[in-house]
Design a protein around this motif. Structure first.
Motif, short mmCIF file in Angstrom:
data_model
loop_
_atom_site.label_atom_id
_atom_site.label_comp_id
_atom_site.label_asym_id
_atom_site.label_seq_id
_atom_site.Cartn_x
_atom_site.Cartn_y
_atom_site.Cartn_z
N GLU A 88 0.77 -1.52 -0.10
CA GLU A 88 0.21 -0.16 -0.08
C GLU A 88 1.04 0.73 0.20
N THR A 89 1.66 0.95 0.47
CA THR A 89 3.12 2.21 0.57
C THR A 89 3.24 2.59 -0.95
N GLU A 90 4.13 1.27 -1.61
CA GLU A 90 4.37 1.35 -2.98
C GLU A 90 3.89 2.05 -3.65
N LYS A 91 2.16 1.32 -3.35
CA LYS A 91 1.11 2.27 -4.06
C LYS A 91 0.83 3.50 -4.41
N THR A 92 0.80 3.87 -2.89
CA THR A 92 0.49 5.91 -2.64
C THR A 92 1.73 6.62 -3.46
N ARG A 93 2.80 6.08 -2.93
CA ARG A 93 4.22 6.22 -3.46
C ARG A 93 3.95 6.39 -5.60
N LEU A 94 3.77 5.37 -5.78
CA LEU A 94 3.32 5.17 -7.15
C LEU A 94 3.68 6.29 -7.84
N LEU A 95 1.85 6.22 -7.02
CA LEU A 95 0.36 7.21 -7.24
C LEU A 95 0.99 8.85 -7.85
N GLN A 96 1.61 9.22 -6.45
CA GLN A 96 1.69 10.29 -6.08
C GLN A 96 3.17 10.27 -7.39
N GLN A 97 3.96 9.97 -7.38
CA GLN A 97 5.48 10.00 -8.00
C GLN A 97 4.06 10.38 -9.90
N GLU A 98 3.42 9.53 -9.95
CA GLU A 98 2.88 9.62 -11.37
C GLU A 98 1.58 10.61 -12.16
N GLU A 99 1.35 11.39 -10.92
CA GLU A 99 0.69 12.63 -10.94
C GLU A 99 1.52 14.08 -10.67
N ASP A 100 2.91 13.63 -9.62
CA ASP A 100 3.68 14.70 -10.23
C ASP A 100 4.81 14.66 -11.39
N LYS A 101 4.63 13.56 -12.63
CA LYS A 101 5.49 13.61 -13.60
C LYS A 101 4.13 14.66 -14.19
N LYS A 102 2.76 13.83 -14.31
CA LYS A 102 1.64 14.29 -14.81
C LYS A 102 1.69 15.90 -14.90
N ILE A 103 1.74 16.50 -13.74
CA ILE A 103 2.08 17.86 -13.81
C ILE A 103 2.93 18.22 -14.51
N GLN A 104 3.82 17.63 -15.02
CA GLN A 104 5.70 18.08 -15.28
C GLN A 104 5.56 18.19 -16.54
N LEU A 105 4.86 17.65 -17.52
CA LEU A 105 4.61 16.88 -18.18
C LEU A 105 3.80 18.41 -19.24
N ALA A 106 2.66 18.30 -18.21
CA ALA A 106 1.55 19.45 -18.35
C ALA A 106 2.41 20.92 -19.01
N GLN A 107 3.37 20.95 -17.58
CA GLN A 107 3.95 22.12 -17.28
C GLN A 107 5.47 22.28 -18.58
N LEU A 108 5.67 21.40 -19.26
CA LEU A 108 6.39 22.12 -20.35
C LEU A 108 5.98 22.15 -20.95
N GLU A 109 4.34 21.29 -21.84
CA GLU A 109 3.65 21.14 -22.61
C GLU A 109 3.10 23.02 -23.07
#
Length: 384
Positions: A88-109
């Motif tokens: 569950e800890t790893e799942k939460t960490r991956l979801l947070q990381q994925e959201e951060d990456k999506k935000i970075q991708l949107a900012q780059l665009e």
């Protein structure tokens, strides 16, 4: 409220009327100023409110009632937190990381579009712009690779989490089985919070199983025991046997064949058989001919296999004070335990309560589930 009143339609459709610098809306015979920040929330206790077709497109329905799928996901998360907290800890960490990456991708665009929009002169000769575009492209590729890796890891974690899905599915089914009791008596209402406390208490049992499958089986058995005893303590004695049958029906539907439960609860009636000429064995009481006729018409193949015309075969059954235990062995091997119960109901209803208690006890797996000494004196109560 249980529906959408027509008087609210102009407001929901935003039929606004401009009057100078302001907007108004007509509700009934009144014209009221409209504020852009106004929001309307309609609440109801009815889980299935009627929304007219002309209102469906202008309202958003949000169902906050507990659903089986939603509860299953919640119970699975609780199970993983207790059994495999690292997942569950790893799942939460991956979801947070994925959201951060999506935000970075949107900012780059967004940055790329802004750079192109503010560029001056010939874009192909703007070395600084080209370097910036190449850097943005490389960063975007790295982020996309990180997202793909995150998805792969999440799929792997989900596969490990799904090993506990049968427990969550069984527990979710269990909760909705006990909530049906409110249809029998309005006092029989059990909150989700109380059920979750029972579920967490079951998860805290000692881990003695060697593998996941055995652990899940042990947890499921423990939870069923706890839920059954918890609910029985809350019921009137006259309703405890009814709940035992209802619990078995909800948790083990594979024990019942087509029309079995309908005949048991009386949903199939015998009006159509009143004018039929009945020919039944002489050892069957005449008062039971109507019930046997329903049994015969509903289960013709089963009726033929019982060989009820063989009086010698059924002599012990017809005379025994515990007939549910005297069904001929050759017959008992060919029919299900619940069909044996239906036979007792049709021919020897005086032993129906004992037969129900025996069936429920056998289905639930432990004789301690059913207090036989008490149930012999209960009234017959059946969920319809």
């Amino acid at each position: 409220m249980d529906g959408v009143e027509p008087v609210l339609y102009p407001l929901l459709r935003r039929d606004l009327i401009a009057q100078g610098p302001r907007y108004v809306v007509q509700i009934g015979d009144k014209v009221i100023d409209y504020n852009e920040d106004f929001r309307l929330f309609l609440a109801t206790r009815n889980p299935t409110p009627f929304i007219p077709p002309d209102a469906v497109s202008v309202v958003t329905e949000v169902n906050f009632t507990t659903t089986r799928a939603g509860l299953r996901g919640q119970l699975l998360a609780l199970t993983i937190q207790q059994e495999k907290p690292e997942l569950e800890t790893e799942k939460t960490r991956l979801l947070q990381q994925e959201e951060d990456k999506k935000i970075q991708l949107a900012q780059l665009e967004e940055s790329l579009l802004e750079t192109l929009a503010t560029a001056q002169g010939n874009i192909l000769e703007n070395r600084e712009l080209i370097d910036s575009l190449n850097q943005t492209k490389a960063s975007s590729a790295l982020i996309q690779d990180s997202l793909l890796e995150s998805h792969r890891l999440q799929a792997s974690l989900d596969q490990e989490r799904d090993a506990y899905l049968p427990l969550a599915e069984s527990a979710s089914k269990m909760y909705f089985v006990i909530t049906d009791l409110s249809k029998i008596n309005n006092m029989y209402r059990f909150s989700l919070a109380s059920f979750l406390r029972l579920f967490q208490r079951a998860l805290q049992a000692k881990k003695e199983a060697e593998n996941t499958e055995a652990r899940i089986a042990a947890l499921e058995a423990s939870l069923k025991n706890m839920v059954y005893e918890y609910v029985c303590r809350s019921l009137f004695k006259a309703d405890q046997l009814m709940f035992a049958m209802h619990f078995v029906k909800g948790m083990y539907p594979e024990l019942f064949q087509e029309n079995d439960w309908d005949v048991f609860t009386g949903s199939i009636v015998g009006e159509m058989f009143k004018k039929e000429v009945r020919e039944f064995p002489s050892w069957i009481d005449m008062e039971r001919h109507g019930a046997v006729a329903i049994f015969k018409a509903t289960f013709p193949a089963l009726y033929q296999s019982l060989c009820l015309s063989d009086s010698d075969l059924w002599l012990s059954f017809s005379q025994s004070s515990q007939c549910e235990q005297e069904i001929p062995s050759s017959i008992a091997k060919k029919i299900t335990p619940f069909q044996q119960l239906l036979l007792v109901q049709a021919v020897r209803p005086d032993r129906l309560q004992s037969a129900m208690a025996a069936f429920a006890s056998q289905a639930l797996g432990k004789s301690s589930f059913i207090p036989f000494g008490k149930l012999l004196y209960l009234h017959t109560c059946i969920v319809v």
